[in-house]
Each structure stands twice: as structure tokens, then as C-alpha cells.
Design a protein around this motif. Structure first.
Motif, PDB file in Angstrom:
ATOM      1  N   ILE A 161       0.826  -1.200   0.000  1.00 57.16           N
ATOM      2  CA  ILE A 161       0.000   0.000   0.000  1.00 57.16           C
ATOM      3  C   ILE A 161       0.864   1.256   0.000  1.00 57.16           C
ATOM      4  O   ILE A 161       0.526   2.273  -0.623  1.00 57.16           O
ATOM      5  N   GLN A 217      -6.502  -5.823  -1.674  1.00 60.19           N
ATOM      6  CA  GLN A 217      -7.874  -5.361  -1.504  1.00 60.19           C
ATOM      7  C   GLN A 217      -8.095  -4.037  -2.217  1.00 60.19           C
ATOM      8  O   GLN A 217      -9.130  -3.817  -2.850  1.00 60.19           O
ATOM      9  N   VAL A 218      -7.130  -3.156  -2.143  1.00 55.44           N
ATOM     10  CA  VAL A 218      -7.224  -1.865  -2.818  1.00 55.44           C
ATOM     11  C   VAL A 218      -7.288  -2.044  -4.336  1.00 55.44           C
ATOM     12  O   VAL A 218      -8.065  -1.364  -5.029  1.00 55.44           O
ATOM     13  N   GLU A 219      -6.460  -2.937  -4.864  1.00 46.65           N
ATOM     14  CA  GLU A 219      -6.488  -3.193  -6.301  1.00 46.65           C
ATOM     15  C   GLU A 219      -7.835  -3.778  -6.737  1.00 46.65           C
ATOM     16  O   GLU A 219      -8.390  -3.420  -7.771  1.00 46.65           O
ATOM     17  N   GLU A 254     -10.697  -3.300  -5.287  1.00 46.07           N
ATOM     18  CA  GLU A 254     -11.707  -2.249  -5.175  1.00 46.07           C
ATOM     19  C   GLU A 254     -11.693  -1.323  -6.381  1.00 46.07           C
ATOM     20  O   GLU A 254     -12.730  -0.824  -6.806  1.00 46.07           O
ATOM     21  N   ALA A 255     -10.509  -1.103  -6.949  1.00 41.66           N
ATOM     22  CA  ALA A 255     -10.401  -0.215  -8.105  1.00 41.66           C
ATOM     23  C   ALA A 255     -11.241  -0.720  -9.271  1.00 41.66           C
ATOM     24  O   ALA A 255     -11.812   0.078 -10.036  1.00 41.66           O
ATOM     25  N   LEU A 261     -13.537   6.676  -8.537  1.00 41.30           N
ATOM     26  CA  LEU A 261     -12.230   6.276  -8.028  1.00 41.30           C
ATOM     27  C   LEU A 261     -11.358   7.453  -7.613  1.00 41.30           C
ATOM     28  O   LEU A 261     -10.699   7.422  -6.582  1.00 41.30           O
ATOM     29  N   PHE A 264      -9.739   0.293   4.609  1.00 36.72           N
ATOM     30  CA  PHE A 264      -9.270  -0.071   3.281  1.00 36.72           C
ATOM     31  C   PHE A 264      -9.869   0.847   2.219  1.00 36.72           C
ATOM     32  O   PHE A 264      -9.264   1.067   1.166  1.00 36.72           O
ATOM     33  N   LEU A 265     -11.028   1.458   2.486  1.00 37.35           N
ATOM     34  CA  LEU A 265     -11.596   2.377   1.508  1.00 37.35           C
ATOM     35  C   LEU A 265     -10.801   3.679   1.434  1.00 37.35           C
ATOM     36  O   LEU A 265     -10.549   4.196   0.345  1.00 37.35           O
ATOM     37  N   THR A 297      -7.795   3.014  -0.485  1.00 38.40           N
ATOM     38  CA  THR A 297      -8.053   3.022  -1.927  1.00 38.40           C
ATOM     39  C   THR A 297      -7.906   4.429  -2.476  1.00 38.40           C
ATOM     40  O   THR A 297      -7.354   4.639  -3.561  1.00 38.40           O
ATOM     41  N   TRP A 327      -5.159   5.820  -5.410  1.00 41.73           N
ATOM     42  CA  TRP A 327      -5.645   6.223  -6.725  1.00 41.73           C
ATOM     43  C   TRP A 327      -5.822   7.730  -6.897  1.00 41.73           C
ATOM     44  O   TRP A 327      -6.419   8.182  -7.865  1.00 41.73           O
ATOM     45  N   GLN A 361      -6.613 -11.233   0.101  1.00 41.83           N
ATOM     46  CA  GLN A 361      -6.735 -10.260   1.179  1.00 41.83           C
ATOM     47  C   GLN A 361      -7.118 -10.885   2.512  1.00 41.83           C
ATOM     48  O   GLN A 361      -7.339 -10.184   3.495  1.00 41.83           O
TER      49      GLN A 361
END
Length: 539
Positions: free
Chosen positions: A23, A206-208, A210-211, A220, A237-238, A241, A245, A389
Motif C-alpha cells: 500500500i 484489496q485496494v487493487e 476495489e479499483a 475512483l 481499506f476504503l 483506496t 488512486w 486479502q
């Protein structure tokens, strides 16, 4: 012998290189590319990516000076504020592990988590100092107490004073993707809380994932509203994100049915995490704000399904898409969602509102029977999950870890089934299952029948002690004001029409509200406690 070259590095030159995505790699990229853009804000501060990075570097150096670096735990106790983000980033940079604490916990509950985690540093908002001061003598691992606010209490060191004295350069430690990033504690509804260990690499995955959800919705790079409590896995995690991004985060201390939609309009919020109860409150209390959210793209919600009438009114009020999400602390929050299905539900497929969605990219959802074997579609069993994740372990709980992580799956303790299209339907918590006279009864089935009555606002079904059957079914109902005085009789009649006799509630109690946690999830253990008090067994 010639030295290493770019084309042919020696083994020693690459032995400690971690090429897995972290991250911090994603955040560092945005610091470079979007350094002058706003990253995080609240009512008292606004910081660009570059400013947030520099402050996080200073705080990371503070943690390092307090011997809180690789693998050491730093506990964070605060309501939502921009510094929450900075502390999380700083701990990650130092290689330390953030342990977010629920500010609603009693001092004895905080004592358990501090001792279980072995936290050496506590960082807390001044309003919450008394809760920590009350347990200082019972938490021997804690060596340093750091205040998020100015204070005259010599026992607390103000973080700004400490950070101002440090360099803005990042610490020299090389963080690895396999290192733990955070240790989040479960709610403890079925026993003492367990520390869920999540790595840097798991968070990056998890971030990837979510994208892939947010990009088609146009949210985004927009502004995320962090209003749900930030000690929850999903909220963290949000906002991460966002950090990955190039969006921005506006942090609100807590939800307010008028203040939250006002902030959404004023701060051009593009997306947020909510619960149905929050949406309903804003619609009821602040109807004048309907349609004032031109930037809003999507609202995530979880904790419960949404009633079709509330969905329609929410779509009209907020003017955006809605996503239901399903996940656990052990999965960093989300493993399934339904990104396009709410409109399909309102256009003739209403059953989709009862679905928790389909799996995230890279995740698998399975259903297993009591023999541990995967079940075919349509059959109810325990929901199991796999994906990059997933947590590494329960901290200091090897037996619980082995029970939960089996054969490449995470056992959720939730009961449900998959349909032919891969949609997941959750029928209940396995631990919520009622066993009456040898029959297995899933409360959610009964709750759905009771909610058909127009004078029922909310309901929770639990098993209560019964000398003959072991357990019997009880329904705790929140009635609509001004409803029929014969509501209890009418609900029994409704259940008799639609359910097997052994599933019909033998007791119906009426209350003003159901107990909920901060994310809006009904706390059934609190309801059960009212009935099981004085009994040695709870089943």
C-alpha cells in the motif's frame, strides 16, 4: 569477478528485495504525481499528498524513537479525524502494526486488547485519555502514552510537539509486503475478541480489487466521506483506496442525519460507506437536502439488507448508485458485492436485493456441508472464502486460526447458499441457529416473514430457553407507531400461514429499538442475554 549489473544482479543484491506490491508503494506514487492535490481533510485541517506524506514521515520517526517499529504494536484510540489517516500511514512507514481501538469500549475491554496485542505505545485523543488512564497499572506492555491533542497532563506527550522535532524524510526501514500492517479486533460477540492480523500485501490486494469496482462508476478519483467509525476494517481499506488512486478523503467525526448530507453536498462527496439506518435517518430528518449531491456516484452499505421502499426513496434522495457489500474483519471488509443489481432488482428482479452479491476479482466463495465438502448451488451450508486479502492469523490464537483457516478456505460461521449465477445469499449466522426439539431453525427465514407485515419496522429472532424443547423461537419487534394493537396476534397468524409450525415464534416482545453496533449491525448477543441470564448454557 565482476560486480552486479542491471541485467545480471547477484544473489546478494536481490536477497532482501520485496517485489510484491504494498500500500505504501501506491501512496508514494500519488505523492510524486499528485503532491499538490488535497489528500485528507476534516473540519480543522486540510493536507495535500505531499504535506500528509511529510507529516506521516515525522510521526513514523517519533514511533521509531519510542522503539515502536518492525512488528511492534501501536494502539490508536480516537473518534474519526484526519490524524487517524496520518497515524496509520506513519505506523506503516515505521514497520509498526496499528491496533485500532473501538472508542465505545469500556476500560476493561480496552485493557484486554492492549494486553492481548502487547501494544507498547498508545496514541489517543484527549477526550478518551480517562479510559486509558484508568487501566495504566493493568497494561504493563504499554511504555509510552501519546496525545493527539495539546494537553497539560505530563503523563501524555502531545504528538505535534514530538513530530515537529523530527525530520520530514522517511525512515530508513525497508517494509516488506509480508509484514503485518494492522491488527483489528473482532467484536467478541461469541467470546473474547480476537486480533485479526492483516499484512501490507493483503491490503494492497484489496485496494487493487476495489479499483475494478469504482472505476466504471466514475468514483475512483473522487472524494470519499469517512463517516463510519474508522476502527472498522472496511473504512480503512476504503480510504487507502483513495490514497492509492489519487482521490481525497473528508473525515467526519460521526454521523449526523442533517450534518452528514450537508457535508456531502458542500464537500462534493463522490462515494461513501453507510448503513440503511443512516440513509433512513437523513431522509426523515433532512428532506430539504434531497437532490443536493451533484458529485455523488455511489453509496456502499452493509450490515443488513435494504428494504425496496427504502432503496427507492434513497435513490431519489441521494441520486446515485447503491452497492451492498459482504465481508468480515478477517477479509479486510469486502469479498462480495453487487455493483449493478439494485436497478435490476427494482426493474423486476427483486430477489437480488436479498443477495450479498458476487465475488470480488481474485476471490472465491464456496458453501460447505457438515462434512467439510463443497455443496452444489442452492444448498445451504457454511460460507467459506478464499482470496489474497484474507487475514494471516488470529494473534496468539493458533487453535482458533486452525479452526478458521482450513484447506485454503476461511470459514466464516455464516450460513448461506449460491445460486446458478454465482450470487451469494446469506441465510444466517451458524452460531445464531436455533435448535428446538432437534430441528435446526434459521432466524433470518422467520425475520423475513415478519417484515412482510406493514406495521413491523425491524425484527430480530433469537432462541430462548425452553424446558421442553431446549430452545424456542422468540421475536423482538420494533413496531410502527400507531399500528394495530393486535399486532402480536396478527404476526403469529402470518407466520402460521408461511412457516412450519416449529418455526412460529412462541414469544413476541415489542421494543423501541434493537441494539446495534457502530456499523448498524444488530447485536443479537445483547438480545439473547436478556433471556438467558441465569442459565449456565446458551443453547
Amino acid at each position: 569477478m565482476p560486480g552486479a549489473t542491471l541485467d545480471h544482479p547477484t544473489q546478494s543484491a536481490t536477497a532482501d528485495v520485496d517485489r510484491s506490491l504494498k500500500i505504501l508503494d501506491l501512496f508514494d506514487y500519488q505523492v510524486r504525481e499528485s503532491g499538490a492535490e488535497e489528500f485528507v481533510a476534516d473540519v480543522s485541517m486540510r493536507l495535500t499528498y505531499a504535506e500528509a506524506d511529510q507529516r506521516a514521515n515525522q510521526i513514523a520517526r517519533v514511533l521509531d524513537s519510542l522503539q515502536c517499529s518492525q512488528g511492534q504494536r501501536v494502539a490508536l484510540l480516537s473518534h474519526n479525524r484526519a490524524e487517524y489517516v496520518l497515524l496509520y500511514l506513519a505506523a506503516a512507514k515505521a514497520g509498526a502494526v496499528t491496533v485500532p481501538l473501538n472508542f465505545r469500549l469500556a476500560p476493561a475491554e480496552l485493557e484486554f486488547i492492549l494486553n492481548d496485542s502487547g501494544a507498547t505505545v498508545v496514541v489517543a485523543a484527549s477526550a478518551l485519555h480517562p479510559a486509558i488512564d484508568a487501566i495504566r497499572s493493568m497494561t504493563p506492555s504499554v511504555k509510552h502514552y501519546v496525545s493527539l491533542d495539546p494537553t497539560d497532563d505530563a503523563r501524555w506527550a502531545p504528538i505535534n510537539d514530538l513530530a515537529d522535532a523530527e525530520s520530514i524524510e522517511p525512515p530508513s526501514i525497508q517494509v516488506h509486503s509480508s509484514w503485518p500492517l494492522s491488527q483489528l479486533y473482532t467484536s467478541g460477540t461469541t467470546g473474547t475478541p480476537k486480533g485479526v492480523v492483516v499484512t501490507h500485501g493483503a491490503m494492497a490486494w484489496q485496494v487493487e480489487q476495489e479499483a475494478h469496482v469504482l472505476q466504471p462508476l466514475g468514483a475512483l478519483q473522487g472524494r470519499f466521506l469517512a463517516v463510519a467509525p474508522m476502527y472498522h476494517a472496511a473504512v480503512n481499506f476504503l480510504w487507502m483506496t483513495v490514497a492509492a488512486w489519487g482521490g481525497s478523503v473528508f473525515v467526519q467525526e460521526n454521523f449526523d442525519p442533517v450534518g452528514t448530507p450537508e457535508i456531502m453536498a458542500r464537500e462534493d462527496i463522490a462515494w461513501m460507506l453507510s448503513v440503511p439506518a443512516m440513509m433512513h435517518a437523513s431522509i426523515e430528518v433532512a428532506p430539504q437536502l434531497a437532490g443536493t449531491f451533484p458529485s455523488l456516484k455511489v453509496i456502499y452499505y452493509g450490515g443488513s439488507t435494504i428494504d425496496p421502499s427504502l432503496l427507492r426513496s434513497s435513490m431519489e434522495y441521494f441520486g446515485c448508485e447503491f452497492l451492498q457489500v459482504y465481508g468480515l474483519t478477517e477479509t479486510l471488509g469486502m469479498v462480495a458485492l453487487n455493483p449493478r443489481d439494485h436497478r435490476l432488482a427494482l426493474e423486476g428482479r427483486p430477489h437480488l436485493l436479498g443477495a450479498a452479491g458476487r465475488s470480488f476479482p481474485g476471490c472465491r466463495i464456496g458453501i460447505i456441508g457438515i462434512d467439510g465438502q463443497l455443496l452444489p448451488e442452492g444448498e445451504v451450508g457454511e460460507i467459506v472464502l478464499s482470496g489474497p486479502q484474507i487475514m494471516t492469523e488470529y494473534w496468539n490464537r493458533p487453535e482458533a486460526t486452525r479452526e478458521t483457516l482450513q484447506d485454503g478456505w476461511l470459514r466464516t460461521g455464516d450460513a448461506g447458499y449460491l445460486d446458478s449465477e454465482g450470487y451469494l445469499y446469506i441465510t444466517d449466522r451458524i452460531k445464531d441457529m436455533i435448535i428446538s426439539g432437534g430441528e435446526n431453525i434459521y432466524p433470518r427465514e422467520i425475520e423475513e416473514v415478519l417484515l412482510m407485515h406493514p406495521n413491523v419496522v425491524e425484527v430480530a429472532v433469537v432462541g430462548i430457553p425452553d424446558t421442553k424443547w431446549g430452545e424456542s423461537v422468540a421475536a423482538v419487534v420494533v413496531p410502527r407507531h400507531g399500528g394495530d394493537s393486535r399486532l402480536g396476534e396478527l404476526l403469529v397468524e402470518l407466520c402460521v400461514e408461511r412457516l412450519a409450525k416449529y418455526k412460529v415464534p412462541k414469544h413476541i416482545d415489542f421494543v423501541d429499538a434493537l441494539p446495534r453496533n457502530a456499523m448498524g449491525k444488530v447485536q443479537k448477543f445483547e438480545i439473547r442475554n436478556r433471556y438467558w441470564s441465569g442459565h449456565d448454557r446458551r443453547i
